[in-house]
Design a protein around this motif. Structure first.
Motif, PDB file in Angstrom:
ATOM      1  N   LEU B 110       0.826  -1.210   0.000  1.00 23.54           N
ATOM      2  CA  LEU B 110       0.000   0.000   0.000  1.00 23.54           C
ATOM      3  C   LEU B 110       0.868   1.272   0.000  1.00 23.54           C
ATOM      4  CD1 LEU B 110      -2.973  -0.903   2.368  1.00 23.54           C
ATOM      5  CD2 LEU B 110      -2.882  -0.955  -0.134  1.00 23.54           C
ATOM      6  N   THR B 111       2.036   1.178   0.636  1.00 25.58           N
ATOM      7  CA  THR B 111       2.949   2.326   0.622  1.00 25.58           C
ATOM      8  C   THR B 111       3.461   2.576  -0.796  1.00 25.58           C
ATOM      9  OG1 THR B 111       3.577   1.757   2.882  1.00 25.58           O
ATOM     10  CG2 THR B 111       4.971   3.334   1.755  1.00 25.58           C
ATOM     11  N   ASN B 112       3.670   1.489  -1.535  1.00 23.70           N
ATOM     12  CA  ASN B 112       4.012   1.615  -2.954  1.00 23.70           C
ATOM     13  C   ASN B 112       2.905   2.344  -3.712  1.00 23.70           C
ATOM     14  OD1 ASN B 112       4.918   0.775  -5.774  1.00 23.70           O
ATOM     15  ND2 ASN B 112       3.052  -0.451  -5.561  1.00 23.70           N
ATOM     16  N   VAL B 113       1.665   1.956  -3.449  1.00 27.25           N
ATOM     17  CA  VAL B 113       0.531   2.574  -4.139  1.00 27.25           C
ATOM     18  C   VAL B 113       0.468   4.074  -3.811  1.00 27.25           C
ATOM     19  CG1 VAL B 113      -2.001   2.633  -4.308  1.00 27.25           C
ATOM     20  CG2 VAL B 113      -0.800   0.433  -4.265  1.00 27.25           C
ATOM     21  N   ALA B 114       0.709   4.392  -2.542  1.00 23.90           N
ATOM     22  CA  ALA B 114       0.677   5.797  -2.128  1.00 23.90           C
ATOM     23  C   ALA B 114       1.765   6.591  -2.856  1.00 23.90           C
ATOM     24  CB  ALA B 114       0.864   5.915  -0.615  1.00 23.90           C
ATOM     25  N   ARG B 115       2.955   5.988  -2.992  1.00 21.55           N
ATOM     26  CA  ARG B 115       4.061   6.666  -3.663  1.00 21.55           C
ATOM     27  C   ARG B 115       3.725   6.890  -5.143  1.00 21.55           C
ATOM     28  NH1 ARG B 115       9.944   7.290  -3.509  1.00 21.55           N
ATOM     29  NH2 ARG B 115       9.891   6.971  -1.275  1.00 21.55           N
ATOM     30  N   LEU B 116       3.188   5.852  -5.768  1.00 22.88           N
ATOM     31  CA  LEU B 116       2.795   5.955  -7.176  1.00 22.88           C
ATOM     32  C   LEU B 116       1.760   7.049  -7.368  1.00 22.88           C
ATOM     33  CD1 LEU B 116       2.124   2.512  -8.881  1.00 22.88           C
ATOM     34  CD2 LEU B 116       3.354   4.463  -9.822  1.00 22.88           C
ATOM     35  N   ALA B 117       0.759   7.071  -6.479  1.00 21.39           N
ATOM     36  CA  ALA B 117      -0.303   8.072  -6.585  1.00 21.39           C
ATOM     37  C   ALA B 117       0.281   9.474  -6.433  1.00 21.39           C
ATOM     38  CB  ALA B 117      -1.391   7.810  -5.543  1.00 21.39           C
ATOM     39  N   ALA B 118       1.255   9.611  -5.525  1.00 19.85           N
ATOM     40  CA  ALA B 118       1.877  10.924  -5.304  1.00 19.85           C
ATOM     41  C   ALA B 118       2.636  11.378  -6.553  1.00 19.85           C
ATOM     42  CB  ALA B 118       2.819  10.869  -4.107  1.00 19.85           C
ATOM     43  N   ILE B 119       3.332  10.443  -7.193  1.00 19.55           N
ATOM     44  CA  ILE B 119       4.062  10.769  -8.426  1.00 19.55           C
ATOM     45  C   ILE B 119       3.084  11.243  -9.508  1.00 19.55           C
ATOM     46  CG2 ILE B 119       5.381   9.753 -10.344  1.00 19.55           C
ATOM     47  CD1 ILE B 119       6.663   7.865  -8.186  1.00 19.55           C
ATOM     48  N   PRO B 139     -16.051   2.591  -0.203  1.00 19.87           N
ATOM     49  CA  PRO B 139     -14.778   3.301   0.010  1.00 19.87           C
ATOM     50  C   PRO B 139     -14.201   2.963   1.389  1.00 19.87           C
ATOM     51  CG  PRO B 139     -16.395   4.784  -0.956  1.00 19.87           C
ATOM     52  CD  PRO B 139     -17.127   3.511  -0.614  1.00 19.87           C
ATOM     53  N   THR B 140     -12.966   2.510   1.414  1.00 18.55           N
ATOM     54  CA  THR B 140     -12.369   2.020   2.649  1.00 18.55           C
ATOM     55  C   THR B 140     -11.016   2.693   2.851  1.00 18.55           C
ATOM     56  OG1 THR B 140     -13.370  -0.115   2.123  1.00 18.55           O
ATOM     57  CG2 THR B 140     -11.758  -0.089   3.909  1.00 18.55           C
ATOM     58  N   PRO B 145       1.995   3.011   7.641  1.00 20.89           N
ATOM     59  CA  PRO B 145       2.927   3.168   8.770  1.00 20.89           C
ATOM     60  C   PRO B 145       3.475   4.595   8.891  1.00 20.89           C
ATOM     61  CG  PRO B 145       3.502   1.241   7.442  1.00 20.89           C
ATOM     62  CD  PRO B 145       2.416   1.958   6.714  1.00 20.89           C
ATOM     63  N   ASP B 146       3.570   5.299   7.756  1.00 19.17           N
ATOM     64  CA  ASP B 146       4.176   6.639   7.823  1.00 19.17           C
ATOM     65  C   ASP B 146       3.167   7.720   8.206  1.00 19.17           C
ATOM     66  OD1 ASP B 146       2.631   6.840   5.580  1.00 19.17           O
ATOM     67  OD2 ASP B 146       4.258   7.367   4.216  1.00 19.17           O
ATOM     68  N   GLY B 147       1.945   7.319   8.591  1.00 11.92           N
ATOM     69  CA  GLY B 147       0.969   8.301   9.031  1.00 11.92           C
ATOM     70  C   GLY B 147      -0.006   8.723   7.944  1.00 11.92           C
ATOM     71  N   GLN B 148       0.341   8.423   6.668  1.00  7.48           N
ATOM     72  CA  GLN B 148      -0.601   8.707   5.583  1.00  7.48           C
ATOM     73  C   GLN B 148      -1.748   7.700   5.627  1.00  7.48           C
ATOM     74  OE1 GLN B 148       1.020   9.667   1.477  1.00  7.48           O
ATOM     75  NE2 GLN B 148       2.784   8.630   2.337  1.00  7.48           N
ATOM     76  N   SER B 149      -2.775   7.959   4.849  1.00 12.02           N
ATOM     77  CA  SER B 149      -3.802   6.934   4.672  1.00 12.02           C
ATOM     78  C   SER B 149      -4.233   6.917   3.217  1.00 12.02           C
ATOM     79  CB  SER B 149      -4.987   7.186   5.600  1.00 12.02           C
ATOM     80  OG  SER B 149      -5.723   8.288   5.146  1.00 12.02           O
ATOM     81  N   LEU B 150      -4.768   5.782   2.804  1.00 14.16           N
ATOM     82  CA  LEU B 150      -5.205   5.600   1.418  1.00 14.16           C
ATOM     83  C   LEU B 150      -6.686   5.279   1.400  1.00 14.16           C
ATOM     84  CD1 LEU B 150      -2.687   3.298  -0.483  1.00 14.16           C
ATOM     85  CD2 LEU B 150      -3.074   5.754  -0.809  1.00 14.16           C
ATOM     86  N   LEU B 151      -7.418   5.889   0.501  1.00 10.57           N
ATOM     87  CA  LEU B 151      -8.829   5.548   0.331  1.00 10.57           C
ATOM     88  C   LEU B 151      -8.952   4.652  -0.897  1.00 10.57           C
ATOM     89  CD1 LEU B 151     -11.699   6.171   1.475  1.00 10.57           C
ATOM     90  CD2 LEU B 151     -11.913   7.816  -0.407  1.00 10.57           C
TER      91      LEU B 151
END
Lengths: 429, 429
Positions: B110-119, B139-140, B145-151
């Motif tokens: 999920l952290t990978n997904v967050a990074r990709l989305a940020a890019i 929607p969930t 771990p870094d404090g971010q969250s993903l929907l």
């Protein structure tokens, strides 16, 4: 490690930077669409000024020197951007001749040329340096302070094309701003790509045309972002047919100064800004900080003394100044250890590839930092300009650099429209 | 700071790396020309192995996870590359839905997904996550771990298009490798760009096709560079209609193993390599290091015990293995504090944007480092892959990373040809 910048913030700028940060997705989309319709300059650098209440470009250079002042960490970005630029102009190019400025005694400038050549080489091009200087009559080696050396060769004409001995390149990259006019060897070329085009050189380029284009660009951008365009755009007007030596046109110039000061005062009142407005009078054609004057009162331009008139009347290569730009001055409120700092943003193609600060201890915040004999200390941006961090403060370095990158790109977009709008009519078939 | 890598060099690789270094301009030109004729995958990651005498890709992932393992310093490169990728597929895109893998309990993923989305967000796109998992019915929100969250929202079908509630995007980016087949919601889409195309998923993709394409790419590259293609290309062959449970096809597999071992032995003799050759038997379709076996003698694949047969017979999502790739093994001679390290190169569009090492203490240098339950430690490349330094040693970090980037790009080019060659016939009008 790059030292941090101490920035004195004093007003509505944080609102502007916060707006940039809140709207990065919209801003990036706007630029993506804009570059769909406009061909980016091959490269450019933009002098930005940050007054704490205003963030604006004051000069856009289409033949940027100073690539050596960028942080080495920016090289990968520059290489990637240069590849885009090359693919745009000549995707199958095997070789390129780079035409440097004539002044080969300036090792700082030569280090810039070396850096540029290194970037371009990494896009898969054989790069050679072809000079238009009369002093270069045979291949000449120049040693650089870092131990490298550069071989500069005479640029040779072959029919309608140019090259250096044994190389007739697909493309020619000018890093010479043609202040002295287009040399014969570069006139009437055909069948060879020359970037930037020769009409972007100072022999024909006018700052006023650039800032007219910038007006258009900013109006559209400000509408999208719902901001007052003045926050990122200095007022300007122009005057022609002046003769500083003969004191012709003084009244007209004073009137123009008054006009810009008056408009600026209204805006200062609107935003509650206590600073004193000023204008900068610059040669409409020309660069290198020559032919520039800072004025706080219209009376200052009437009855200039001989020294002032001499200073204003010539620019680089000894050209006479007859047309001037009268531009709202933007104070520089950034400083490092009491020294005034002015950011310069570097772009290749449509990408911001880095930047640096001109840091100078001996000058005021309303003075020009790019003046002859001015030995600024370059301070490379410590982080790139395309990674804003919404979780951080608007004035965090990475966010401030993002804002500078936005302003730089707006100016580059204006330059793109300027180059397009000024194509000589004989070239439009 | 990233720790330095201790690399045990033992042979002709330094010659190869030196050749890469001496010929960077030619190599970059070759890639520039190649990408003129081939559409780069939207993104890719390539597992590279460095045996000290050979540098080769062993797996090319068209749905790369692990962007979170790249150094944060690589973000600017990734953003710049992503802008190129977006402009290629849909320059006017306003929005994009990213389809992640089903397994939402893996916070690393999920952290990978967050990074990709940020890019992607930084290219000016509104990004939302649309899942094909049955577990996502509304929607969930997932905490990272870094404090971010993903929907993560359920992917919804609307006629011939997909989207999430309130967004029908211009483009859909798959980060789900479709190992379980193309879910109905993604079948027969029309009027919407899907990258990578669904036929690049493991439901239809075959490793053997990829390496056939890699053969073509390497032959051309090696001819340009005047090197033995074997130095960057592992031998392989394939076998089909196997049934590990029923022990069908064992003889044929043993014959294939013998063939690859024999060819490899000849090359080892030619280069005076004292190591023992081995082959890797892998499911032709599939990923995640399942269905993989290391073999040093053909006899090993005859009469496998039940445990071994079970291990080989299924891959991710429980699919049966009937087709296998038999590939020359490439030893891993890179290590950090005695731990084996395998480089992974990441690309977006045609640009290398970084990489990392899978570092694992518990495995041998001829074993697979991407196995289930294998908790590798990611070690980000400390410098980018596009700034070789000819003045430095061929095995300096920056030069080694350049070599990895060359191999990664060759594999990405092969993937480009593979995707083109495997377009389903019903889509070719």
């Amino acid at each position: 490690m790059v030292p941090h910048l101490v920035t004195a913030l004093s007003g509505p700028l944080q609102d502007l930077e916060k707006r940039f940060l809140d709207k990065t997705t919209e801003i990036e989309r706007w630029f993506r669409m804009a570059w769909n319709d406009n061909t980016p300059p091959f490269y450019s650098s933009v002098d930005v000024r940050n007054s704490g209440f205003k963030l604006a470009p004051v000069d856009t250079n289409l033949f940027p020197g100073g690539f050596n002042n960028l942080a080495p960490e920016m090289m990968p970005l520059a290489i990637q951007a240069a590849l885009s630029a090359i693919e745009r102009i000549c995707p199958e190019a095997r070789s390129m001749v780079l035409v440097p400025e004539r002044h080969t005694r300036n090792t700082f400038y030569l280090t810039n040329v070396a850096r540029l050549a290194a970037i371009l080489k990494q896009t898969g091009l054989d790069i050679r340096l072809g000079s238009v200087s009369e002093d270069i009559t045979e291949p000449t080696r120049f040693d650089l302070p870092d131990g490298q050396s550069l071989l500069i060769e005479p640029l040779q004409r072959k029919g309608n094309r140019v090259g250096v001995d044994g190389m007739e390149p697909c493309a020619v990259l000018l890093n010479n701003d043609l202040s002295a006019g287009v040399p014969p060897v570069l006139q009437g070329l055909n069948g060879q790509i020359v970037v930037p085009p020769v009409h972007a050189g100072w022999a024909t380029r006018r700052k006023s045309t650039h800032f007219q284009c910038y007006n258009h660009v900013v109006d559209s951008f400000a509408e999208m972002l719902e901001i007052d365009p003045w926050l990122i755009n200095p007022y300007f007007t122009q005057r022609g047919q002046l003769n500083f030596h003969e004191r012709v046109g003084e009244e007209s110039l004073a009137e123009a100064v008054n006009e810009i000061l008056a408009k600026t005062r209204i805006k200062y009142a609107e935003y509650g800004i206590a600073e004193q407005p000023y204008v900068v009078v610059k040669a409409d054609a020309g660069t290198y900080g020559m032919g520039i004057m800072t004025v706080k009162d219209a009376a200052e331009v009437v009855g200039l003394n001989r020294k002032q008139r001499n200073k204003m009347s010539v620019v680089k290569e000894g050209l006479e100044v007859s047309d001037v730009l009268i531009q709202e001055g933007v104070h520089t409120f950034e400083n490092i250890d009491e020294a005034v700092a002015e950011p310069v943003v570097y772009m290749i193609d449509k990408y911001v590839v880095g930047g640096f600060y001109r840091v100078h201890t001996g000058r005021g915040r309303d003075e020009n930092l790019n003046a002859p004999g001015m030995h600024f200390v370059p301070l490379a941006f410590e982080s790139p300009c395309n990674t804003p961090d919404c979780a951080d403060r608007p004035d965090a370095a990475v966010n401030r650099f993002y804002a500078y990158g936005v302003i730089g790109r707006l100016a580059a977009l204006a330059a793109s429209q300027e180059i397009e709008a000024t194509i000589p009519t004989e070239l439009i078939a």
